[in-house]
Design a protein around this motif. Structure first.
Motif, PDB file in Angstrom:
ATOM      1  N   ALA A  42       8.627  31.153  -4.646  1.00  0.00           N
ATOM      2  CA  ALA A  42       7.750  30.058  -4.228  1.00  0.00           C
ATOM      3  C   ALA A  42       6.442  30.035  -5.021  1.00  0.00           C
ATOM      4  N   SER A  43       6.360  30.885  -6.026  1.00  0.00           N
ATOM      5  CA  SER A  43       5.102  31.032  -6.776  1.00  0.00           C
ATOM      6  C   SER A  43       4.555  29.679  -7.242  1.00  0.00           C
ATOM      7  N   GLY A  44       3.283  29.440  -6.918  1.00  0.00           N
ATOM      8  CA  GLY A  44       2.621  28.217  -7.360  1.00  0.00           C
ATOM      9  C   GLY A  44       2.939  26.992  -6.513  1.00  0.00           C
ATOM     10  N   ARG A  45       3.724  27.165  -5.466  1.00  0.00           N
ATOM     11  CA  ARG A  45       4.070  26.027  -4.591  1.00  0.00           C
ATOM     12  C   ARG A  45       3.193  26.089  -3.338  1.00  0.00           C
ATOM     13  N   PRO A  46       2.365  25.098  -3.069  1.00  0.00           N
ATOM     14  CA  PRO A  46       1.466  25.164  -1.909  1.00  0.00           C
ATOM     15  C   PRO A  46       2.205  25.070  -0.567  1.00  0.00           C
ATOM     16  N   ALA A  47       3.478  24.640  -0.597  1.00  0.00           N
ATOM     17  CA  ALA A  47       4.220  24.554   0.662  1.00  0.00           C
ATOM     18  C   ALA A  47       5.594  25.191   0.496  1.00  0.00           C
ATOM     19  N   ILE A  48       6.037  25.852   1.568  1.00  0.00           N
ATOM     20  CA  ILE A  48       7.429  26.298   1.603  1.00  0.00           C
ATOM     21  C   ILE A  48       8.069  25.735   2.865  1.00  0.00           C
ATOM     22  N   CYS A  49       9.383  25.552   2.781  1.00  0.00           N
ATOM     23  CA  CYS A  49      10.139  25.051   3.930  1.00  0.00           C
ATOM     24  C   CYS A  49      11.179  26.124   4.259  1.00  0.00           C
ATOM     25  N   ALA A  50      11.238  26.540   5.535  1.00  0.00           N
ATOM     26  CA  ALA A  50      12.089  27.681   5.903  1.00  0.00           C
ATOM     27  C   ALA A  50      12.942  27.345   7.118  1.00  0.00           C
ATOM     28  N   PHE A  51      14.027  28.136   7.288  1.00  0.00           N
ATOM     29  CA  PHE A  51      14.952  27.916   8.399  1.00  0.00           C
ATOM     30  C   PHE A  51      15.000  29.159   9.272  1.00  0.00           C
ATOM     31  N   VAL A  52      15.892  29.153  10.272  1.00  0.00           N
ATOM     32  CA  VAL A  52      15.827  30.132  11.365  1.00  0.00           C
ATOM     33  C   VAL A  52      15.971  31.597  10.955  1.00  0.00           C
ATOM     34  N   ASN A  53      16.761  31.871   9.913  1.00  0.00           N
ATOM     35  CA  ASN A  53      16.947  33.270   9.542  1.00  0.00           C
ATOM     36  C   ASN A  53      16.121  33.669   8.324  1.00  0.00           C
ATOM     37  N   ASP A  54      15.207  32.829   7.902  1.00  0.00           N
ATOM     38  CA  ASP A  54      14.268  33.234   6.855  1.00  0.00           C
ATOM     39  C   ASP A  54      13.269  34.200   7.468  1.00  0.00           C
ATOM     40  N   ARG A  63       2.696  37.884   0.755  1.00  0.00           N
ATOM     41  CA  ARG A  63       3.154  37.599  -0.620  1.00  0.00           C
ATOM     42  C   ARG A  63       3.087  36.115  -0.915  1.00  0.00           C
ATOM     43  N   LEU A  64       3.509  35.290   0.065  1.00  0.00           N
ATOM     44  CA  LEU A  64       3.471  33.837  -0.139  1.00  0.00           C
ATOM     45  C   LEU A  64       2.031  33.368  -0.363  1.00  0.00           C
ATOM     46  N   ALA A  65       1.127  33.839   0.509  1.00  0.00           N
ATOM     47  CA  ALA A  65      -0.276  33.411   0.410  1.00  0.00           C
ATOM     48  C   ALA A  65      -0.869  33.815  -0.940  1.00  0.00           C
ATOM     49  N   ALA A  66      -0.506  35.025  -1.402  1.00  0.00           N
ATOM     50  CA  ALA A  66      -1.041  35.512  -2.685  1.00  0.00           C
ATOM     51  C   ALA A  66      -0.550  34.653  -3.844  1.00  0.00           C
ATOM     52  N   GLU A  67       0.637  34.032  -3.664  1.00  0.00           N
ATOM     53  CA  GLU A  67       1.210  33.185  -4.737  1.00  0.00           C
ATOM     54  C   GLU A  67       0.779  31.725  -4.598  1.00  0.00           C
ATOM     55  N   GLY A  68      -0.088  31.421  -3.608  1.00  0.00           N
ATOM     56  CA  GLY A  68      -0.640  30.075  -3.518  1.00  0.00           C
ATOM     57  C   GLY A  68      -0.108  29.212  -2.391  1.00  0.00           C
ATOM     58  N   THR A  69       0.770  29.768  -1.546  1.00  0.00           N
ATOM     59  CA  THR A  69       1.299  28.955  -0.435  1.00  0.00           C
ATOM     60  C   THR A  69       0.232  28.801   0.651  1.00  0.00           C
ATOM     61  N   ARG A  70       0.141  27.563   1.201  1.00  0.00           N
ATOM     62  CA  ARG A  70      -0.815  27.325   2.288  1.00  0.00           C
ATOM     63  C   ARG A  70      -0.137  26.709   3.522  1.00  0.00           C
ATOM     64  N   LEU A  71       1.073  26.177   3.291  1.00  0.00           N
ATOM     65  CA  LEU A  71       1.793  25.547   4.408  1.00  0.00           C
ATOM     66  C   LEU A  71       3.203  26.132   4.516  1.00  0.00           C
ATOM     67  N   VAL A  72       3.571  26.542   5.748  1.00  0.00           N
ATOM     68  CA  VAL A  72       4.941  26.965   6.039  1.00  0.00           C
ATOM     69  C   VAL A  72       5.523  25.902   6.971  1.00  0.00           C
TER      70      VAL A  72
END
Ligand code: NAI
Length: 330
Positions: A42-54, A63-72
């Motif tokens: 997800a590096s450099g992606r401000p948003a990630i989209c996740a499902f039940v077993n993620d 790790r996500l926040a360090a790579e620039g994610t701000r929205l889950v």
């Protein structure tokens, strides 16, 4: 907005792409499940989209926040897989899909009840083998039976409504009784009373530390001998090993599961060519009075369209600098 979509299946691509036509987000569909090893995708992606077993524990979120994610943006109703205090510390906004089609899960719950009661799974196999014997297929009328619904939110209320239509007496346990269920004539009772009086117990509360193993050995001992247990909520609402003991002794008469406490290692993939390593799950599959489906309660066209729409609407609202209407408060 640039969104990394984890655990992407062909149907996710279809429904999210359709819902994105009017929105224009840049969706990167990733097949791997989100975990410590895959978070960097997800590096450099401000948003990630996740499902039940993620996996969305503190380490993955860090790790996500360090790579620039701000929205889950979760494309699910349940959010027990997210460490919300950690998300809050990391200033991550987490959204979910509070309601899509509660009917989808409620109707699947009813499918399990009817199939178990009338042994549809066994009859189907018999007829294909030319065995037209009815021995062992005896069911019971639902009319007049008592059904206990644990958790009468959107899904539980829909289940209560359908069961009332079948002529069942519906009991419920929920700290927040639903006006709709009260109007239907549902009686709210303490959980031990519900367990003791119900021919069918169906679980529709969220998984929280308080509800983990809500159905354990002690709860099973309180249930009516030969009763039916249905879990389309979350796997760990039920202590699977205790349930297996209750099935072996005959105390539990029928079990219908759409969720399993160790499902993350099994569900949503074709594993038909692999050796099953989970002995508890393997034991469950040996019982003639057990039906397991692989977390498909939500899986209707209407539900997938609504999930995709709500998920991407949250991304749009976040991009516009608003707090999405579906944000979860830590
Ligand atoms: P909801 O938030 O509308 O309702 C949950 C209800 O449970 C609320 O009324 C709440 O007061 C009640 N509750 C909370 N703690 C409880 C407790 N200790 N005992 C009894 N009731 C309690 O949620 P909704 O949409 O009805 O979904 C329920 C659950 O179903 C979700 O949390 C999720 O885990 C599961 N689910 C399963 C799906 C599947 O595909 N099998 C799909 C969607 C949701």
């Amino acid at each position: 907005m640039r969104v990394a979509v984890f655990s992407s299946k062909p149907y996710d691509v279809t429904f999210l792409t359709a819902a994105n036509r009017a929105r224009g987000h840049d969706l990167l569909f990733l097949e791997p499940r989100l975990a410590r090893e895959t978070a960097a995708l997800a590096s450099g992606r401000p948003a990630i989209c996740a499902f039940v077993n993620d996996q969305l524990d503190a380490e993955v979120l860090t790790r996500l926040a360090a790579e620039g994610t701000r929205l889950v943006a979760l494309r699910s109703a349940g959010f027990n897989n997210v460490d919300l205090p950690a998300a809050s510390r990391l200033a991550l906004t987490v959204t979910r899909v509070p309601a899509y089609s509660p009917h989808a899960v409620a109707e699947h719950t009813i499918a399990l009840i009817l199939a178990l009661n009338r042994k549809v799974h066994r009859a189907w196999a018999r007829i294909r083998e030319g065995n037209f014997s009815l021995d062992g297929l005896l069911g019971f009328d639902l009319v007049g039976r008592t059904a206990g619904v644990v958790g009468t939110g959107k899904i539980g209320a829909a289940v209560a409504r359908i069961l009332t239509g079948f002529g069942c007496r519906v009991l419920a346990f929920d700290p927040l009784p639903s006006p709709e269920c009260l109007a239907l004539g549902t009686s709210y009772v303490p959980l031990p009373d519900l367990l003791a009086a119900s021919d069918i117990v169906s679980l529709h509360c969220p998984l929280t530390p308080e509800t983990r193993y809500l159905v354990d050995g002690a709860a099973l001992a309180r249930m009516k001998p030969g009763a039916m247990l249905i879990n389309t909520g979350r796997g760990a609402l039920v202590d699977t090993k205790a349930v297996i003991e209750a099935l072996k002794s005959g105390r539990l008469g029928h079990l219908g599961l759409d969720v399993y406490e160790e499902e993350a290692a099994l569900f949503f993939e074709d594993r038909s060519w692999r050796i099953l390593q989970d002995d508890v799950f393997a034991r469950l599959l040996t019982f003639p009075n057990v039906i397991v489906t692989g977390h498909q309660g939500f899986f209707t066209a209407e539900a997938l369209a609504a999930i995709a729409d709500t998920t991407l609407q949250a991304v749009t609202e976040f991009e516009q600098g608003r707090i999405p209407a579906t944000a979860i408060q830590a």
